[in-house]
Design a protein around this motif. Sequence first.
Motif, PDB file in Angstrom:
ATOM      1  N   TRP A 207       1.661   0.506  -4.573  1.00  0.00           N
ATOM      2  CA  TRP A 207       0.258   0.751  -4.926  1.00  0.00           C
ATOM      3  C   TRP A 207       0.067   1.028  -6.416  1.00  0.00           C
TER       4      TRP A 207
ATOM      5  N   GLU B 221       0.807  -1.222   0.000  1.00  0.00           N
ATOM      6  CA  GLU B 221       0.000   0.000   0.000  1.00  0.00           C
ATOM      7  C   GLU B 221       0.844   1.277   0.000  1.00  0.00           C
TER       8      GLU B 221
ATOM      9  N   ALA C 175      -4.029   5.146   0.163  1.00  0.00           N
ATOM     10  CA  ALA C 175      -3.436   3.811   0.314  1.00  0.00           C
ATOM     11  C   ALA C 175      -2.198   3.860   1.197  1.00  0.00           C
TER      12      ALA C 175
ATOM     13  N   GLY D 291       1.124  -4.090  -7.140  1.00  0.00           N
ATOM     14  CA  GLY D 291       0.050  -3.433  -6.393  1.00  0.00           C
ATOM     15  C   GLY D 291      -1.237  -3.355  -7.185  1.00  0.00           C
TER      16      GLY D 291
END
Length: 117
Positions: free
Chosen positions: A27, A23, A50, A32
């Motif tokens: 991300w 995260e 995130a 991700g």
Amino acid sequence: MMMLAQILAAVVALLHVYFLVLEMFLWTRPLGLKVFRNTPEKAEITRVLAANQGLYNGFLAAGLVWGVVAARADVLAFFLGCVVVAGLYGAWSVSRRILWIQAAPAAVALVLLWLGL
């Protein structure tokens, strides 16, 4: 403290470190995007949210590590309970996969802790 509960709590902590990395740092990267089933556009828009979420996962991991290293059942129970609640909410609000990936391992560790295994 019970070895099996500690081992599973450590696994849950490692999962949360992995969530932190996904995260906060991956991300918008291919891994991700794949894990969270995001488009590059949506990932870019939600990047800051995130990262914040990843930081919270890091706090959960830190608490679990503290509980394991200090052999504190009360600390482990608190942080495992937090993970279960977060996983239940995520399963309800985002994806049922979260129930099995996040909440279930923490719930099993919590039960093992209560049973003294």
